[in-house]
Design a protein around this motif. Structure first.
Motif, PDB file in Angstrom:
ATOM      1  N   ALA A  59       0.825  -1.207   0.000  1.00 43.90           N
ATOM      2  CA  ALA A  59       0.000   0.000   0.000  1.00 43.90           C
ATOM      3  C   ALA A  59       0.862   1.262   0.000  1.00 43.90           C
ATOM      4  O   ALA A  59       0.516   2.267  -0.626  1.00 43.90           O
ATOM      5  CB  ALA A  59      -0.936  -0.007   1.204  1.00 43.90           C
ATOM      6  N   LEU A  60       1.983   1.218   0.687  1.00 46.33           N
ATOM      7  CA  LEU A  60       2.883   2.374   0.709  1.00 46.33           C
ATOM      8  C   LEU A  60       3.413   2.678  -0.690  1.00 46.33           C
ATOM      9  O   LEU A  60       3.407   3.838  -1.132  1.00 46.33           O
ATOM     10  CB  LEU A  60       4.047   2.107   1.667  1.00 46.33           C
ATOM     11  CG  LEU A  60       5.129   3.195   1.738  1.00 46.33           C
ATOM     12  CD1 LEU A  60       4.550   4.484   2.323  1.00 46.33           C
ATOM     13  CD2 LEU A  60       6.327   2.720   2.565  1.00 46.33           C
ATOM     14  N   VAL A  61       3.854   1.636  -1.394  1.00 46.71           N
ATOM     15  CA  VAL A  61       4.453   1.813  -2.718  1.00 46.71           C
ATOM     16  C   VAL A  61       3.413   2.187  -3.766  1.00 46.71           C
ATOM     17  O   VAL A  61       3.655   3.057  -4.612  1.00 46.71           O
ATOM     18  CB  VAL A  61       5.185   0.519  -3.145  1.00 46.71           C
ATOM     19  CG1 VAL A  61       5.633   0.603  -4.601  1.00 46.71           C
ATOM     20  CG2 VAL A  61       6.384   0.266  -2.236  1.00 46.71           C
ATOM     21  N   ASN A  62       2.260   1.551  -3.719  1.00 47.43           N
ATOM     22  CA  ASN A  62       1.285   1.674  -4.800  1.00 47.43           C
ATOM     23  C   ASN A  62       0.144   2.639  -4.511  1.00 47.43           C
ATOM     24  O   ASN A  62      -0.646   2.929  -5.412  1.00 47.43           O
ATOM     25  CB  ASN A  62       0.706   0.290  -5.118  1.00 47.43           C
ATOM     26  CG  ASN A  62       1.744  -0.662  -5.651  1.00 47.43           C
ATOM     27  OD1 ASN A  62       2.137  -0.594  -6.797  1.00 47.43           O
ATOM     28  ND2 ASN A  62       2.212  -1.568  -4.787  1.00 47.43           N
ATOM     29  N   THR A  63       0.043   3.117  -3.284  1.00 45.38           N
ATOM     30  CA  THR A  63      -1.036   4.046  -2.943  1.00 45.38           C
ATOM     31  C   THR A  63      -0.505   5.355  -2.382  1.00 45.38           C
ATOM     32  O   THR A  63      -0.677   6.430  -2.974  1.00 45.38           O
ATOM     33  CB  THR A  63      -2.003   3.407  -1.922  1.00 45.38           C
ATOM     34  OG1 THR A  63      -2.630   2.269  -2.508  1.00 45.38           O
ATOM     35  CG2 THR A  63      -3.067   4.408  -1.510  1.00 45.38           C
ATOM     36  N   THR A  64       0.167   5.297  -1.241  1.00 45.69           N
ATOM     37  CA  THR A  64       0.528   6.520  -0.522  1.00 45.69           C
ATOM     38  C   THR A  64       1.496   7.390  -1.312  1.00 45.69           C
ATOM     39  O   THR A  64       1.279   8.600  -1.463  1.00 45.69           O
ATOM     40  CB  THR A  64       1.131   6.164   0.846  1.00 45.69           C
ATOM     41  OG1 THR A  64       0.137   5.472   1.616  1.00 45.69           O
ATOM     42  CG2 THR A  64       1.561   7.419   1.583  1.00 45.69           C
ATOM     43  N   VAL A  65       2.565   6.804  -1.816  1.00 47.55           N
ATOM     44  CA  VAL A  65       3.575   7.596  -2.542  1.00 47.55           C
ATOM     45  C   VAL A  65       3.001   8.217  -3.816  1.00 47.55           C
ATOM     46  O   VAL A  65       3.109   9.436  -4.023  1.00 47.55           O
ATOM     47  CB  VAL A  65       4.814   6.733  -2.832  1.00 47.55           C
ATOM     48  CG1 VAL A  65       5.761   7.466  -3.780  1.00 47.55           C
ATOM     49  CG2 VAL A  65       5.531   6.395  -1.525  1.00 47.55           C
ATOM     50  N   PRO A  66       2.364   7.445  -4.709  1.00 41.55           N
ATOM     51  CA  PRO A  66       1.801   8.083  -5.918  1.00 41.55           C
ATOM     52  C   PRO A  66       0.637   9.019  -5.615  1.00 41.55           C
ATOM     53  O   PRO A  66       0.470  10.033  -6.304  1.00 41.55           O
ATOM     54  CB  PRO A  66       1.356   6.895  -6.775  1.00 41.55           C
ATOM     55  CG  PRO A  66       1.235   5.756  -5.842  1.00 41.55           C
ATOM     56  CD  PRO A  66       2.246   5.979  -4.772  1.00 41.55           C
ATOM     57  N   ALA A  67      -0.164   8.725  -4.599  1.00 39.77           N
ATOM     58  CA  ALA A  67      -1.272   9.623  -4.248  1.00 39.77           C
ATOM     59  C   ALA A  67      -0.750  10.952  -3.715  1.00 39.77           C
ATOM     60  O   ALA A  67      -1.287  12.022  -4.032  1.00 39.77           O
ATOM     61  CB  ALA A  67      -2.179   8.958  -3.213  1.00 39.77           C
TER      62      ALA A  67
END
Length: 220
Positions: free
Chosen positions: A112-120
């Motif tokens: 979730a950190l790699v695919n959600t938080t950073v790009p969001a």
């Protein structure tokens, strides 16, 4: 991007999980729950976005041993829901993938950190720059944030993955892949988000929490 569990060191996995856990708590505290409760459409959009992301993230292909690349779609979700709810929707997607066995449970928060938080977060920063410093033009929202924001969100996700691999002692895994295919990964991500955001801005602008028609259209 999905990194196999064998590529994570225990320390990096624990640290990334703690960071994402803190982010989720912060998102829960900052999310506009009163607005969500007052408008059932918001609730439907949250769960609909989570289901759409789950299906999108399953469309993946190998780019290196134990590394799968998939489209993110998180730029659209961020513009649709706002940053706190986008983080929660993306994390909920990782939970769903873990529950059905498509994602190892220990990787849930790291994924979730790699695919959600950073790009969001990068999408939210791009939106802030466009609104504050860009021309008041609808195409700046659709292309500047939707297309280019989507492409750079993929870049941010890949760079985060490379950093985590390097910290885990596996920094050479993506060495041959980076330069030729990174741009090819950015373009479809930008195209996907740009197309969806443009369609929503034209046909369903009320769905986009971050879209202010007075800012972009009053001078047209």
């Amino acid at each position: 991007m999905l990194l196999a569990e064998s590529l994570w060191s225990d320390q990096v996995l624990l640290t990334s999980s703690v960071v994402q856990g803190v982010v989720v708590v912060g998102a829960l505290l900052r999310a506009p729950w009163r607005l969500v409760a007052a408008n059932s459409l918001r609730t439907h959009l949250i769960f609909g976005a989570a289901v759409a992301l789950m299906l999108l993230w399953r469309i993946s292909g190998p780019v290196a041993p134990d590394v799968q690349l998939h489209l993110l779609g998180i730029t659209t979700v961020t513009l649709l829901l706002g940053l706190p709810l986008a983080v929660l929707a993306g994390t909920l997607t990782s939970v769903g993938l873990a529950l059905v066995g498509w994602l190892p449970a220990p990787l849930l928060l790291g994924h979730a950190l790699v695919n959600t938080t950073v790009p969001a977060a990068l999408t939210a920063a791009t939106l802030h720059l466009v609104v504050r410093h860009g021309p008041r033009n609808l195409f700046m929202y659709m292309l500047g944030v939707g297309f280019f924001g989507g492409g750079f969100s993929m870049l941010a996700s890949v760079c985060c993955s490379i950093l985590l691999l390097a910290l885990s002692g596996n920094g050479d895994v993506l060495q041959e892949w980076m330069s030729p295919l990174l741009l090819l990964a950015m373009f479809p991500e930008g195209f996907l988000n740009g197309a969806v955001v443009s369609s929503l801005a034209v046909y369903r602008p009320d769905w986009l929490k971050t879209f202010d028609d007075r800012h972009y259209l009053d001078e047209v």
